[in-house]
Design an enzyme around this catalytic site. Structure first.
Site, PDB file in Angstrom:
ATOM      1  CE  LYS A   1      -5.700  -1.126  -0.995  1.00 15.61           C
ATOM      2  NZ  LYS A   1      -4.517  -0.576  -0.325  1.00 15.61           N
TER       3      LYS A   1
ATOM      4  CG  ASP B   1      -1.951   1.057   1.228  1.00 22.40           C
ATOM      5  OD1 ASP B   1      -2.461   1.382   0.140  1.00 22.40           O
ATOM      6  OD2 ASP B   1      -2.255   1.597   2.303  1.00 22.40           O
TER       7      ASP B   1
ATOM      8  CG  ASP C   1      -1.988   2.011   6.613  1.00 22.43           C
ATOM      9  OD1 ASP C   1      -2.416   1.626   5.497  1.00 22.43           O
ATOM     10  OD2 ASP C   1      -2.362   3.072   7.147  1.00 22.43           O
TER      11      ASP C   1
ATOM     12  CG  ASP D   1      -1.746   7.705   0.904  1.00 23.40           C
ATOM     13  OD1 ASP D   1      -0.739   8.418   0.827  1.00 23.40           O
ATOM     14  OD2 ASP D   1      -2.683   7.767   0.092  1.00 23.40           O
TER      15      ASP D   1
END
Length: 275
Positions: free
Chosen positions: A184, A13, A209, A15
């Site tokens: 996602k 990912d 995250d 961010d």
């Protein structure tokens, strides 16, 4: 415990993993540099459909990342590929920005509000009540409803902003029609990324995250999942979910020395138990 194959491909990912609050995560540019130097296949994923890979490439370059456009995979690109596979050279009424419209044009789609095959909803900085009304009417007339991702909110310097998932809920309430979400945690996003780099889930890893998107998506696609603590999730948050990542680490900086042509999965890495 089932022994996993060595990691030969990486998905990550953006961010919260590589970038946080507009700044690079310490060690993240070095991690990307090691991926590039190793020659192993990898992609950077994002559910954000606003930006084109060229936009994101420019942003990451300014932050010190050496990352080509071809290594960026967005929910807009995954949505365009999905629609091109489902209905080649179709038509769509689109609520979104350049990241989405550019991807759809490149996939052979025509943007129109006249009897479109699909209504496609993505992120935009300014959701228009008029555009949402048009989308509702077109769906009521039979257009199929697609949304790039289910994220309810997105970050900004001033706080949370409504994102595609929130606007999709509004349209669903008005029409009674649920959208098909491509991004996602739909494992389709992960599988399309793996297909793009010619990788297989059994020897690929997903770094994220968020438990509810990155880890869930990786888990359902059969990948080794790695949760970093530089974004949204905390160890306490992790305990709320009925599934677990394969590993929890402080940041991607912890993975730099593990990147290579075939990276062994640490022997102490727990397998993800069934939900």
């Amino acid at each position: 415990m089932t022994e996993r194959k060595p990691i030969a491909a990486w998905l990550t990912d953006m961010d919260g993993v590589l970038v946080h609050e507009g700044e690079p995560v310490p060690g993240a540019p070095e991690f990307i540099g090691r991926l590039r130097a190793s020659g192993v296949p990898f992609l950077v994923l994002t559910n954000n459909s606003i930006y084109t890979p060229r936009d994101l490439h420019a942003r990451l370059t300014r932050l010190g990342f050496d990352l080509p456009e071809s290594a960026i995979w967005t929910s807009a690109l995954a949505t365009a590929q999905f629609l091109a596979d489902q209905r080649p050279n179709g038509t769509a009424y689109v609520i979104g920005e350049a990241g989405l419209t550019t991807a759809l044009h490149a996939a052979g789609y025509i943007m129109t509000d006249f009897e479109p095959d699909y209504v496609v909803l993505g992120e935009t900085r300014n959701y228009s009540f008029e555009a949402i009304t048009t989308a509702i009417r077109l769906i009521n007339k039979g257009a199929r409803f697609i949304c790039t991702n289910p994220d309810a909110t997105g970050p900004s310097n001033e706080g949370a902003l409504p994102a595609a998932g929130s606007v999709a809920a509004l349209i669903t309430k008005a029409t009674g029609i649920e959208p098909y979400f491509v991004g996602k945690p739909n494992p389709m996003m992960m599988r399309s990324a793996l297909n793009k780099i010619g990788a297989h889930s059994e020897n690929a890893a997903m770094i994220g995250d968020r438990m509810d998107t990155d880890v869930l998506c990786g888990l359902e696609a059969g990948l080794h999942t790695i949760l970093v603590l530089t974004g949204i999730a905390t160890k306490a948050d992790m305990e709320r979910y009925p599934y677990r990542p394969s590993r929890v680490i402080s940041s991607v900086a912890d993975l730099i020395d593990e990147v290579g042509p075939l990276t062994p999965v640490p022997a102490d890495a727990p397998e993800t138990p069934a939900a």
